[in-house]
Design a protein around this motif. Structure first.
Motif, PDB file in Angstrom:
ATOM      1  N   LEU A 223      16.625  73.372 -22.426  1.00 31.68           N
ATOM      2  CA  LEU A 223      15.353  74.006 -22.776  1.00 31.68           C
ATOM      3  C   LEU A 223      14.416  72.977 -23.397  1.00 31.68           C
ATOM      4  O   LEU A 223      14.681  72.473 -24.490  1.00 31.68           O
ATOM      5  N   PRO A 224      13.293  72.641 -22.721  1.00 37.06           N
ATOM      6  CA  PRO A 224      12.322  71.718 -23.315  1.00 37.06           C
ATOM      7  C   PRO A 224      11.432  72.453 -24.311  1.00 37.06           C
ATOM      8  O   PRO A 224      11.226  73.659 -24.206  1.00 37.06           O
ATOM      9  N   MET A 225      10.881  71.711 -25.265  1.00 36.17           N
ATOM     10  CA  MET A 225      10.063  72.350 -26.288  1.00 36.17           C
ATOM     11  C   MET A 225       9.148  71.314 -26.934  1.00 36.17           C
ATOM     12  O   MET A 225       9.474  70.122 -26.989  1.00 36.17           O
ATOM     13  N   ALA A 230       9.992  72.678 -32.309  1.00 38.30           N
ATOM     14  CA  ALA A 230      11.439  72.520 -32.470  1.00 38.30           C
ATOM     15  C   ALA A 230      11.796  72.230 -33.925  1.00 38.30           C
ATOM     16  O   ALA A 230      12.766  72.786 -34.463  1.00 38.30           O
ATOM     17  N   GLN A 231      11.030  71.364 -34.576  1.00 34.22           N
ATOM     18  CA  GLN A 231      11.275  71.079 -35.994  1.00 34.22           C
ATOM     19  C   GLN A 231      11.171  72.356 -36.819  1.00 34.22           C
ATOM     20  O   GLN A 231      11.993  72.605 -37.718  1.00 34.22           O
ATOM     21  N   ARG A 232      10.165  73.151 -36.517  1.00 32.60           N
ATOM     22  CA  ARG A 232       9.942  74.387 -37.269  1.00 32.60           C
ATOM     23  C   ARG A 232      11.102  75.363 -37.064  1.00 32.60           C
ATOM     24  O   ARG A 232      11.589  75.985 -38.020  1.00 32.60           O
ATOM     25  N   VAL A 239      18.546  80.061 -36.435  1.00 37.12           N
ATOM     26  CA  VAL A 239      18.733  78.930 -35.532  1.00 37.12           C
ATOM     27  C   VAL A 239      19.807  77.994 -36.076  1.00 37.12           C
ATOM     28  O   VAL A 239      20.673  77.508 -35.332  1.00 37.12           O
ATOM     29  N   ALA A 240      19.769  77.740 -37.381  1.00 42.08           N
ATOM     30  CA  ALA A 240      20.788  76.877 -37.985  1.00 42.08           C
ATOM     31  C   ALA A 240      22.185  77.457 -37.779  1.00 42.08           C
ATOM     32  O   ALA A 240      23.155  76.719 -37.517  1.00 42.08           O
ATOM     33  N   LEU A 253      15.195  64.048 -28.636  1.00 44.05           N
ATOM     34  CA  LEU A 253      13.869  63.804 -28.074  1.00 44.05           C
ATOM     35  C   LEU A 253      13.954  62.840 -26.903  1.00 44.05           C
ATOM     36  O   LEU A 253      14.740  61.884 -26.920  1.00 44.05           O
ATOM     37  N   GLY A 254      13.120  63.088 -25.905  1.00 40.62           N
ATOM     38  CA  GLY A 254      13.005  62.163 -24.795  1.00 40.62           C
ATOM     39  C   GLY A 254      12.061  61.020 -25.128  1.00 40.62           C
ATOM     40  O   GLY A 254      11.628  60.846 -26.271  1.00 40.62           O
TER      41      GLY A 254
END
Length: 584
Positions: A223-225, A230-232, A239-240, A253-254
């Motif tokens: 899943l890209p974001m 993503a940081q948020r 999520v954690a 990260l790419g």
């Protein structure tokens, strides 16, 4: 109309203040237009005095170019004041903004001043202003060259809750570049859909760097974001917990090859097959920028509906950047988490990233330097000089090409196919050949709907789609975005920069629409409304933003709209700008 020189000067520029006052003047009638030997000026009664705004130009749709500074008239004395001093006086005047409590006033004032500071900071730090005003620009340059923002908004560059450091890392006006964030999502959490033969997960894999693909567990979805989003999300307890259980895995990260486009949340990498648009939990202009399943499904529907319409044959040079796939994850309740949503958008420029494909908002944005002109005017003056022709003649022919390549396909789809694309300035990418319009790309399938004409042509469709719009709804939104927001911005910019009288362009526009009325077969209601309605509906960004509502989630967004005199219905265009002593 253009006014003579005044005691104020075009040697100063304050585009953020221009956006604020254009929005305010459109939505209130508590001001007067006066003409003196120095030209036109706006008289704005405020608490214990009056503000005077000198005009360099006022268009038929009432977009103004102002000469600064603001003049403060108080107890028989006149002195120049800065916008920061004028703003509290405006907000303390109920006749202009209504009764405001202290908290609402303070919040609004802070956001307006933040937007102005952001605009000034980006203008000060850019070393390519001359290039942005002269061109030609690539798609990427134009997307990251929109430094002013919406011409009718009180705070177009407010970007809460981005910090200053985050803005520099992630905002287009700072020419940000970064890598896509990537998650691995377990099958039981993964959500997505596609209108193509390949599934959404397979299409997204086309963007996944090989180094990260090697870490993707079997059966998990990549899943890209947006990295800020993503940081948020990683700070959310749910999520954690999913990361702890291994159902969400952080891939990383790419390479920093992605850039934010003018909308902030849509990302582009030259040469990549897809652009990525994702939810962004930030309030930009009037809305919290979160996608919904309803919105991303519109992209899949539009992709399927348009396959057999032969659009490229009917409208050469026109294309829609289709959005045929979306991805995200589900929460414990089985519902898709809107903050996780992303969609894939066709990159129609993948094979020609250096071509001149310019978002319309950058072409028409107000001059960035004192005494400057729009990018559009600069391109046309260069063409006129190269062709040894008059600027007015070249401008008129350019506008005819714009109408054919932008208005014709959008109106053609609405009239003949019942497909309505809400083409505001940031959704229109104009394809140019040495500055000349040769085509258009439409983006943002969330801003699409269908009319009764669409349903009549599809009798097998037993249930109307959720974005089936009544004739009244089409008239309100379609004409605001395509005419008021986009086309009138073009005629206003060309006239304000002294290339041509706006009345000639409006005459040509009316003639073009009348010709389409004869040429197109289907439901002509949108053309009849554009040509004959005495008023069109315009969105009220000032009071929407002042109220703090989230436009994207309003159950009845029509309440944000207000009537605006239709320049195309006027028998005498000059009558729209004559001095009547009241707002035109």
């Amino acid at each position: 109309m253009t006014t003579p020189a005044s005691p104020c000067s075009s040697a100063e520029t304050d585009p953020a203040a221009s956006c604020f006052f254009n929005a305010l003047l459109r939505e209130t009638d508590a001001w007067r237009l006066a003409t003196t030997r120095h030209g036109e000026h706006i008289q704005l009664p405020v608490d214990a005095g009056e503000l005077h705004l000198s005009l360099l130009h006022r268009s038929a749709s009432n977009e103004c170019r102002f000469a600064w500074p603001i003049l403060w008239h108080h107890q028989g004395q006149t002195r120049p004041i800065d916008f920061d001093q004028a703003l509290p006086r405006i907000l303390a005047t109920p006749a202009l903004v209504g009764e405001l409590d202290a908290e609402s006033r303070a919040t609004f004032q802070a956001r307006v001043l933040e937007s102005r500071a952001n605009t000034r900071a980006s203008l000060a730090e850019r070393d390519d202003i001359a290039h942005l005003q002269r061109g030609p620009l690539t798609f990427a340059e134009a997307e990251q060259g929109l430094l002013v923002g919406h011409a009718f908004h009180p705070a177009p560059k407010s970007r809460a809750p981005f910090s200053e450091a985050e803005a520099r890392d992630f905002c287009p006006e700072h020419r940000a570049r970064f890598g896509l964030a990537w998650w691995a999502v377990a099958p039981e959490l993964a959500a997505g859909d596609s209108s193509r033969a390949s599934g959404a997960a397979e299409l997204a894999r086309e963007l996944l760097p090989a180094a990260l693909a090697a870490r993707l567990p079997s059966d998990f979805v990549a899943l890209p974001m947006h990295p800020w989003q993503a940081q948020r999300l990683r700070r959310r307890p749910w999520v954690a917990e999913q990361e702890r259980q291994g159902r969400l895995q952080w891939l990383g990260l790419g390479e920093p090859q992605w850039l934010p486009t003018s909308s902030h949340r849509s990302l582009y990498a030259p040469g990549a097959p897809w652009m990525v648009k994702g939810s962004l939990s930030a309030r930009l202009t009037n809305s919290l920028r979160l996608l919904s399943v309803k919105e991303v499904q519109r992209g899949l529907n539009l992709d399927a509906w348009m396959r057999d319409l032969e659009v490229e044959r009917r409208f050469p040079g026109f294309a829609v950047m289709q959005e045929p796939a979306w991805l995200g994850w589900r929460g414990d309740d089985g519902e898709v988490d809107p903050e996780s949503l992303v969609l894939l958008r066709e990159n129609r420029l993948a094979k020609a990233p250096d071509s001149e494909a310019v978002v319309l908002a950058t072409l028409t944005q107000q001059p960035l330097t004192p005494g400057g002109q729009t990018l559009l005017a600069a391109r046309l003056r260069a063409i006129a000089e190269a062709w040894d022709e008059s600027p007015a003649g070249v401008t008129r022919r350019w506008f005819a090409a714009f109408c054919e390549h932008v208005l014709t396909p959008l109106l053609g789809l609405a009239v003949e196919d019942g497909i309505v694309l809400l083409a505001h300035q940031q959704n229109i990418v104009v394809r140019l050949d040495d500055g000349w319009p040769v085509g258009m790309l439409y983006r943002d399938c969330q801003g699409s709907g269908v009319s009764d004409r669409f349903l009549a042509q599809r009798p097998a469709l037993t249930t109307p789609p959720e974005n089936h719009w009544s004739p009244a709804t089409v008239r309100r939104y379609f004409h605001y975005y395509l005419l008021i927001n986009s086309t009138f911005a073009v005629t206003s910019a060309l006239a304000a920069d002294g290339l041509i009288d706006e009345g000639l362009l409006l005459d040509d526009l009316r003639a073009h629409l009348a010709a389409l009325r004869e040429r197109l077969e289907g439901d002509p209601d949108c053309l009849d409304h554009a040509l004959n309605a005495p008023r069109l509906d315009a969105k009220g960004n000032f009071f929407c933003y002042l109220s703090g509502v989230n436009e994207a989630t309003l159950s009845e967004p029509a309440r944000l709209y207000l009537p605006l005199d239709n320049p195309l219905a006027a028998t005498d265009v000059a009558s729209l700008t004559r001095d009547t002593g009241v707002p035109a």
